[in-house]
Write a protein that holds these residues in place. Structure first.
Motif, PDB file in Angstrom:
ATOM      1  N   ALA A 301     -10.877   0.452  -1.112  1.00 35.30           N
ATOM      2  CA  ALA A 301     -10.377  -0.762  -0.468  1.00 35.30           C
ATOM      3  C   ALA A 301     -10.274  -1.898  -1.468  1.00 35.30           C
ATOM      4  O   ALA A 301      -9.291  -2.659  -1.482  1.00 35.30           O
ATOM      5  N   LEU A 302     -11.276  -2.042  -2.329  1.00 40.99           N
ATOM      6  CA  LEU A 302     -11.221  -3.084  -3.353  1.00 40.99           C
ATOM      7  C   LEU A 302     -10.084  -2.818  -4.343  1.00 40.99           C
ATOM      8  O   LEU A 302      -9.377  -3.751  -4.753  1.00 40.99           O
ATOM      9  N   ALA A 303      -9.908  -1.554  -4.728  1.00 44.28           N
ATOM     10  CA  ALA A 303      -8.820  -1.227  -5.647  1.00 44.28           C
ATOM     11  C   ALA A 303      -7.463  -1.523  -5.020  1.00 44.28           C
ATOM     12  O   ALA A 303      -6.545  -2.025  -5.690  1.00 44.28           O
ATOM     13  N   ALA A 304      -7.318  -1.226  -3.729  1.00 43.52           N
ATOM     14  CA  ALA A 304      -6.063  -1.525  -3.037  1.00 43.52           C
ATOM     15  C   ALA A 304      -5.813  -3.029  -2.979  1.00 43.52           C
ATOM     16  O   ALA A 304      -4.673  -3.495  -3.128  1.00 43.52           O
ATOM     17  N   HIS A 305      -6.867  -3.790  -2.762  1.00 45.72           N
ATOM     18  CA  HIS A 305      -6.776  -5.255  -2.758  1.00 45.72           C
ATOM     19  C   HIS A 305      -6.270  -5.753  -4.118  1.00 45.72           C
ATOM     20  O   HIS A 305      -5.387  -6.630  -4.200  1.00 45.72           O
ATOM     21  N   TYR A 306      -6.831  -5.190  -5.178  1.00 47.50           N
ATOM     22  CA  TYR A 306      -6.423  -5.582  -6.528  1.00 47.50           C
ATOM     23  C   TYR A 306      -4.969  -5.201  -6.789  1.00 47.50           C
ATOM     24  O   TYR A 306      -4.194  -5.998  -7.348  1.00 47.50           O
ATOM     25  N   ARG A 307      -4.572  -3.991  -6.408  1.00 43.85           N
ATOM     26  CA  ARG A 307      -3.186  -3.576  -6.617  1.00 43.85           C
ATOM     27  C   ARG A 307      -2.220  -4.513  -5.887  1.00 43.85           C
ATOM     28  O   ARG A 307      -1.157  -4.862  -6.419  1.00 43.85           O
ATOM     29  N   ALA A 308      -2.586  -4.916  -4.678  1.00 46.19           N
ATOM     30  CA  ALA A 308      -1.722  -5.831  -3.929  1.00 46.19           C
ATOM     31  C   ALA A 308      -1.608  -7.170  -4.645  1.00 46.19           C
ATOM     32  O   ALA A 308      -0.522  -7.767  -4.711  1.00 46.19           O
ATOM     33  N   GLY A 309      -2.723  -7.661  -5.201  1.00 45.98           N
ATOM     34  CA  GLY A 309      -2.683  -8.918  -5.939  1.00 45.98           C
ATOM     35  C   GLY A 309      -1.852  -8.810  -7.204  1.00 45.98           C
ATOM     36  O   GLY A 309      -1.145  -9.756  -7.581  1.00 45.98           O
ATOM     37  N   LEU A 310      -1.915  -7.669  -7.866  1.00 45.13           N
ATOM     38  CA  LEU A 310      -1.073  -7.466  -9.042  1.00 45.13           C
ATOM     39  C   LEU A 310       0.404  -7.476  -8.652  1.00 45.13           C
ATOM     40  O   LEU A 310       1.238  -8.079  -9.341  1.00 45.13           O
ATOM     41  N   ALA A 311       0.721  -6.800  -7.553  1.00 45.92           N
ATOM     42  CA  ALA A 311       2.114  -6.743  -7.103  1.00 45.92           C
ATOM     43  C   ALA A 311       2.644  -8.140  -6.799  1.00 45.92           C
ATOM     44  O   ALA A 311       3.809  -8.460  -7.102  1.00 45.92           O
ATOM     45  N   GLU A 312       1.808  -8.994  -6.220  1.00 50.31           N
ATOM     46  CA  GLU A 312       2.224 -10.368  -5.929  1.00 50.31           C
ATOM     47  C   GLU A 312       2.538 -11.142  -7.206  1.00 50.31           C
ATOM     48  O   GLU A 312       3.294 -12.125  -7.178  1.00 50.31           O
ATOM     49  N   ARG A 313       1.964 -10.697  -8.310  1.00 47.85           N
ATOM     50  CA  ARG A 313       2.191 -11.357  -9.593  1.00 47.85           C
ATOM     51  C   ARG A 313       3.253 -10.641 -10.423  1.00 47.85           C
ATOM     52  O   ARG A 313       3.432 -10.934 -11.605  1.00 47.85           O
ATOM     53  N   GLY A 314       3.923  -9.670  -9.812  1.00 44.25           N
ATOM     54  CA  GLY A 314       4.974  -8.936 -10.508  1.00 44.25           C
ATOM     55  C   GLY A 314       4.468  -7.936 -11.518  1.00 44.25           C
ATOM     56  O   GLY A 314       5.197  -7.548 -12.433  1.00 44.25           O
ATOM     57  N   LEU A 315       3.225  -7.502 -11.366  1.00 43.91           N
ATOM     58  CA  LEU A 315       2.610  -6.558 -12.290  1.00 43.91           C
ATOM     59  C   LEU A 315       2.475  -5.195 -11.622  1.00 43.91           C
ATOM     60  O   LEU A 315       2.139  -5.105 -10.448  1.00 43.91           O
ATOM     61  N   ALA A 316       2.713  -4.132 -12.389  1.00 41.75           N
ATOM     62  CA  ALA A 316       2.707  -2.781 -11.827  1.00 41.75           C
ATOM     63  C   ALA A 316       1.713  -1.905 -12.581  1.00 41.75           C
ATOM     64  O   ALA A 316       1.943  -1.544 -13.745  1.00 41.75           O
ATOM     65  N   PRO A 317       0.584  -1.542 -11.967  1.00 41.17           N
ATOM     66  CA  PRO A 317      -0.359  -0.636 -12.626  1.00 41.17           C
ATOM     67  C   PRO A 317       0.189   0.792 -12.679  1.00 41.17           C
ATOM     68  O   PRO A 317       1.161   1.121 -11.999  1.00 41.17           O
ATOM     69  N   VAL A 318      -0.448   1.618 -13.479  1.00 40.14           N
ATOM     70  CA  VAL A 318      -0.110   3.039 -13.503  1.00 40.14           C
ATOM     71  C   VAL A 318      -0.332   3.610 -12.108  1.00 40.14           C
ATOM     72  O   VAL A 318      -1.394   3.387 -11.513  1.00 40.14           O
ATOM     73  N   PRO A 319       0.626   4.331 -11.552  1.00 40.26           N
ATOM     74  CA  PRO A 319       0.425   4.900 -10.212  1.00 40.26           C
ATOM     75  C   PRO A 319      -0.776   5.848 -10.185  1.00 40.26           C
ATOM     76  O   PRO A 319      -0.830   6.818 -10.941  1.00 40.26           O
ATOM     77  N   ALA A 320      -1.734   5.532  -9.342  1.00 44.09           N
ATOM     78  CA  ALA A 320      -2.928   6.357  -9.182  1.00 44.09           C
ATOM     79  C   ALA A 320      -3.408   6.189  -7.750  1.00 44.09           C
ATOM     80  O   ALA A 320      -4.447   5.564  -7.497  1.00 44.09           O
ATOM     81  N   PRO A 321      -2.651   6.720  -6.777  1.00 46.09           N
ATOM     82  CA  PRO A 321      -2.986   6.507  -5.362  1.00 46.09           C
ATOM     83  C   PRO A 321      -4.408   6.949  -5.036  1.00 46.09           C
ATOM     84  O   PRO A 321      -4.856   8.019  -5.451  1.00 46.09           O
ATOM     85  N   GLY A 322      -5.110   6.110  -4.297  1.00 43.62           N
ATOM     86  CA  GLY A 322      -6.441   6.461  -3.830  1.00 43.62           C
ATOM     87  C   GLY A 322      -7.536   6.398  -4.863  1.00 43.62           C
ATOM     88  O   GLY A 322      -8.657   6.848  -4.614  1.00 43.62           O
ATOM     89  N   SER A 323      -7.260   5.825  -6.038  1.00 45.14           N
ATOM     90  CA  SER A 323      -8.265   5.791  -7.094  1.00 45.14           C
ATOM     91  C   SER A 323      -9.022   4.480  -7.091  1.00 45.14           C
ATOM     92  O   SER A 323      -8.492   3.424  -6.733  1.00 45.14           O
ATOM     93  N   ALA A 324     -10.283   4.532  -7.545  1.00 42.49           N
ATOM     94  CA  ALA A 324     -11.096   3.329  -7.738  1.00 42.49           C
ATOM     95  C   ALA A 324     -10.856   2.700  -9.097  1.00 42.49           C
ATOM     96  O   ALA A 324     -11.425   1.649  -9.401  1.00 42.49           O
ATOM     97  N   ILE A 325     -10.035   3.337  -9.922  1.00 45.22           N
ATOM     98  CA  ILE A 325      -9.692   2.832 -11.249  1.00 45.22           C
ATOM     99  C   ILE A 325      -8.245   2.359 -11.219  1.00 45.22           C
ATOM    100  O   ILE A 325      -7.360   3.088 -10.757  1.00 45.22           O
TER     101      ILE A 325
END
Length: 378
Positions: A301-325
Motif C-alpha cells: 500500500a505504501l509503495a502504491a502511494h509512492y508510485r501514485a505520487g511519482l505519476a503526479e510529478r510526471g515520473l515513471a518507475p520501473v514497472p514492478a506491480p505488487g512490489s515493496a521496492i
C-alpha cells in the motif's frame, strides 16, 4: 492510491482516511523509533528494539561465559523453526548459515561438470557468481520475464531471485517452477528481497535461500537455506563438503575426525555467528506476530502511494506491480539531497530505489515525495 471511506482497521494496522487519502501508521509500535526516514530495507533492515536488547544482554553474558554464550544452539534452533514456519516448510528442512554467497557455492558445488544453469539477466551477484566461478558449468542468462520460456532440455538448474534487488520486479514463481519441472531441472530461489513481506511457497522449490538481514530484520550474518521439492520429499540428501562439527548428528561428539552427518538439513549448517542468531530469534518472532500477509498489505500500500505520487510529478518507475521496492530513473541526483535531509535511500543501476517496510508510514512516503519536488501546479 487507496480509495475513500471511513477509518478502518485492516490486517496491516490502522488505516485512516483523511482528505481522500488512506493513511497508514507504522507496524511494530515501540519496536522502532529511527532517527532517519528509513526507506532502504532492500539494503538492510532496521533492528527491532527487542533484538537490540537481546544482543546487549548476549554481549554482557559473553564477558563471563565466552562468545558462544551459555547456550550456543538455542537461538539458532529457535530461529530455524521460526523461519521454517514463515516459509511453510518443516524445520528439519532448514539449514542455518552466514551468507547467500556461501549457500550458492554449496549449490554450485553439488552440480556435475557440464551442467547448464539458467539465471535472469542482472540478478544479484551473490546468487550468480558462485556458478560463474565454476569453469566446467555453462551459465546462461535470459530476461526475467522470459525465464520460464528459456528453460530447455538439458537445463540442470534455474537459479533466480523472487524479487529483483535493483528494481523490485517480482518473478513469476509458478511459471518458472512449472517450466523447470517439465524439463527435469531443479530450482534455486533466492528469497532475500522477499522473505518477510512476500508470501512464498518455499516447498515448491528445491533450494530456497534468504539473507535475513533485510526484510526479516535480523543482524547481518543470518542466512537460511530451505530444502523443498523432491529434496524435501524423501530424496537422499546430497553431500555437504563444507560440513563441520555443528553438522554432526551429535555435535557434542563431532569435534574430531570425520563426522556422522545429521539426518536432517542441519547437516548443511555452518558454525553460526552466535550474536546474529540471538538477534534473529527476536526479529523473526516479531514478523510472526505481525504476520507476513499483514506486512505485505502494509508495504505494498505504501509503495502504491509512492508510485501514485511519482505519476503526479510526471515520473515513471520501473514497472514492478505488487512490489515493496520502487526504483525510478532520472532521480539519482537527488540522493545527496535526500541523505542530507535524513532520508535513507539507495541508488542502484542508475535508479533511485525506495523500499517500504513495516516501520514506514504514509508520512514517510509524503516526506520523500515532497523532497523530490512539488506536484505540477503547486
Amino acid at each position: 492510491m487507496a480509495g475513500y471511506g471511513p477509518r478502518v482497521m485492516d490486517g496491516a494496522g490502522v488505516a485512516e482516511h483523511s482528505g481522500g487519502m488512506q493513511r497508514r501508521a507504522p507496524l511494530g509500535g515501540a519496536e522502532f523509533a529511527p532517527e532517519t526516514t528509513f526507506l532502504n530495507s532492500a539494503s538492510s533492515g532496521l533492528l527491532p528494539a527487542r533484538s537490540a536488547a537481546a544482543l546487549r544482554a548476549a554481549l554482557d553474558e559473553s564477558a563471563s561465559y565466552g562468545t558462544m554464550g551459555r547456550d550456543y544452539f538455542g537461538a539458532a534452533t529457535a530461529s530455524r523453526a521460526a523461519f521454517a514456519r514463515l516459509v511453510g516448510v518443516p524445520a528439519e528442512r532448514v539449514a542455518v548459515g552466514s551468507s547467500v554467497a556461501v549457500q550458492s557455492g554449496f549449490v554450485a558445488g553439488s552440480l556435475p561438470a557440464g551442467a547448464e544453469v539458467l539465471v535472469p539477466e542482472g540478478d544479484f551477484s551473490s546468487l550468480v557468481n558462485p556458478f560463474a566461478a565454476r569453469p566446467d558449468i555453462t551459465l546462461r542468462t535470459a530476461p526475467l520475464e522470459a525465464l520460464a520460456d528459456a528453460v530447455r532440455p538439458g537445463t540442470a538448474l534455474v537459479a533466480f531471485s523472487a524479487v529483483q534487488s535493483v528494481d523490485g520486479r517480482i518473478a513469476d514463481l509458478a511459471a518458472i517452477r512449472d517450466a523447470a519441472r517439465a524439463h527435469g531441472a531443479r530450482t534455486y530461489l533466492d528469497a532475500t528481497q522477499a522473505a518477510g513481506w512476500l508470501p512464498l511457497p518455499a516447498a515448491d522449490f528445491d533450494f530456497v535461500v534468504a539473507g535475513a538481514f533485510k526484510w526479516l530484520l535480523c543482524p547481518r550474518g543470518t542466512t537460511f537455506m530451505a530444502f523443498g521439492g523432491e529434496l524435501g520429499a524423501g530424496t537422499p540428501w546430497p553431500a555437504a563438503p563444507h560440513a563441520g562439527w555443528v553438522a554432526g548428528e551429535d555435535p557434542g561428539a563431532s569435534n574430531y575426525g570425520p563426522i556422522r552427518p545429521a539426518a536432517t538439513a542441519r547437516r548443511f549448517d555452518e558454525p553460526h555467528a552466535h550474536y546474529s542468531y540471538v538477534g534473529a530469534e527476536r526479529s523473526l518472532a516479531l514478523i510472526e506476530e505481525l504476520g507476513v500477509d499483514a506486512v505485505h498489505a502494509h508495504n505494498t500500500a505504501l509503495a502504491a502511494h509512492y508510485r501514485a505520487g511519482l505519476a503526479e510529478r510526471g515520473l515513471a518507475p520501473v514497472p514492478a506491480p505488487g512490489s515493496a521496492i520502487v526504483s525510478t530513473p532520472g532521480l539519482t541526483d537527488a540522493e545527496h539531497r535526500l541523505t542530507e535531509a535524513g532520508v535513507r535511500i539507495a541508488v542502484r543501476g542508475g535508479l533511485l530505489r525506495a523500499s517500504f517496510h513495516l516501520y514506514n508510514s504514509t508520512d514517510d512516503v509524503e516526506r520523500l515525495l515532497s523532497l523530490l519536488g512539488p506536484r505540477p501546479g503547486r
